[in-house]
Motif scaffolding. Structure first.
Motif, short mmCIF file in Angstrom:
data_model
loop_
_atom_site.label_atom_id
_atom_site.label_comp_id
_atom_site.label_asym_id
_atom_site.label_seq_id
_atom_site.Cartn_x
_atom_site.Cartn_y
_atom_site.Cartn_z
N GLN A 156 0.83 -1.21 0.00
CA GLN A 156 0.00 0.00 0.00
C GLN A 156 0.87 1.25 0.00
O GLN A 156 1.84 1.34 0.73
N LEU A 157 0.48 2.21 -0.84
CA LEU A 157 1.13 3.52 -0.87
C LEU A 157 0.25 4.50 -0.13
O LEU A 157 -0.97 4.49 -0.29
N GLY A 158 0.81 5.37 0.65
CA GLY A 158 0.03 6.43 1.29
C GLY A 158 -1.06 5.89 2.19
O GLY A 158 -0.86 4.95 2.94
N GLU A 159 -2.23 6.51 2.09
CA GLU A 159 -3.35 6.24 2.99
C GLU A 159 -4.53 5.59 2.24
O GLU A 159 -4.64 5.73 1.04
N VAL A 160 -5.40 4.95 3.01
CA VAL A 160 -6.68 4.48 2.50
C VAL A 160 -7.69 5.61 2.74
O VAL A 160 -7.82 6.09 3.86
N ALA A 161 -8.34 6.04 1.68
CA ALA A 161 -9.41 7.04 1.82
C ALA A 161 -10.72 6.26 1.90
O ALA A 161 -11.01 5.45 1.03
N GLU A 162 -11.49 6.49 2.95
CA GLU A 162 -12.77 5.81 3.10
C GLU A 162 -13.81 6.82 3.54
O GLU A 162 -13.53 7.68 4.37
N TRP A 163 -14.98 6.73 2.95
CA TRP A 163 -16.02 7.70 3.29
C TRP A 163 -17.38 7.02 3.23
O TRP A 163 -17.62 6.13 2.44
N PRO A 164 -18.29 7.44 4.12
CA PRO A 164 -19.63 6.84 4.19
C PRO A 164 -20.53 7.38 3.08
O PRO A 164 -20.30 8.45 2.54
N ALA A 165 -21.57 6.60 2.79
CA ALA A 165 -22.58 7.04 1.83
C ALA A 165 -23.34 8.21 2.41
O ALA A 165 -23.56 8.30 3.62
N ARG A 166 -23.76 9.11 1.54
CA ARG A 166 -24.61 10.20 2.02
C ARG A 166 -26.05 9.70 1.97
O ARG A 166 -26.40 8.82 1.18
N ARG A 167 -26.87 10.24 2.81
CA ARG A 167 -28.26 9.78 2.91
C ARG A 167 -29.07 10.22 1.68
O ARG A 167 -29.15 11.40 1.38
N SER A 168 -29.63 9.23 1.00
CA SER A 168 -30.51 9.47 -0.15
C SER A 168 -31.17 8.13 -0.49
O SER A 168 -30.87 7.11 0.12
#
Length: 105
Positions: free
Chosen positions: A16-28
């Motif tokens: 792995q290079l750098g960081e893991v970007a993780e983000w939650p789903a927005r409500r819709s």
């Protein structure tokens, strides 16, 4: 309630290079995501790396794909299919649309 998220990271030679970007789903009604996050490495130094993208529900991976970074256009909208890994026959792939922005370009 289920917690859907997207995770993205780059790797080279299975490291792995750098960081893991993780983000939650927005409500819709349909799961969707909007974010701008750094993967934490200098793209120009790692063009032979591979981008990994996962769609998740909690800790369960629903779909995953990999794409060589050199095959993706910088500063352009890119859409890639994310095949389902749920084991459900006939499950349609999801897609992820994103841009790779290089602050050094």
């Amino acid at each position: 309630a289920s917690s859907f998220s997207v995770a993205a990271w780059a790797a080279k030679d299975d490291v792995q290079l750098g960081e893991v970007a993780e983000w939650p789903a927005r409500r819709s009604k349909v799961a969707s995501w909007f974010t701008a996050q750094s993967l934490g490495f200098v793209l120009a130094d790692q063009l032979d790396a591979t981008l990994h993208v996962q769609l998740k529900e909690g800790s369960r991976v629903l779909g995953e794909t990999t794409t060589p970074l050199k095959d993706l256009d910088l500063h352009q909208t890119v859409t890639i299919a994310v095949p389902s890994q749920t084991g459900v026959e006939g499950a349609k792939p999801s897609s992820v649309t994103f841009q790779i922005l290089d602050s050094k370009a």
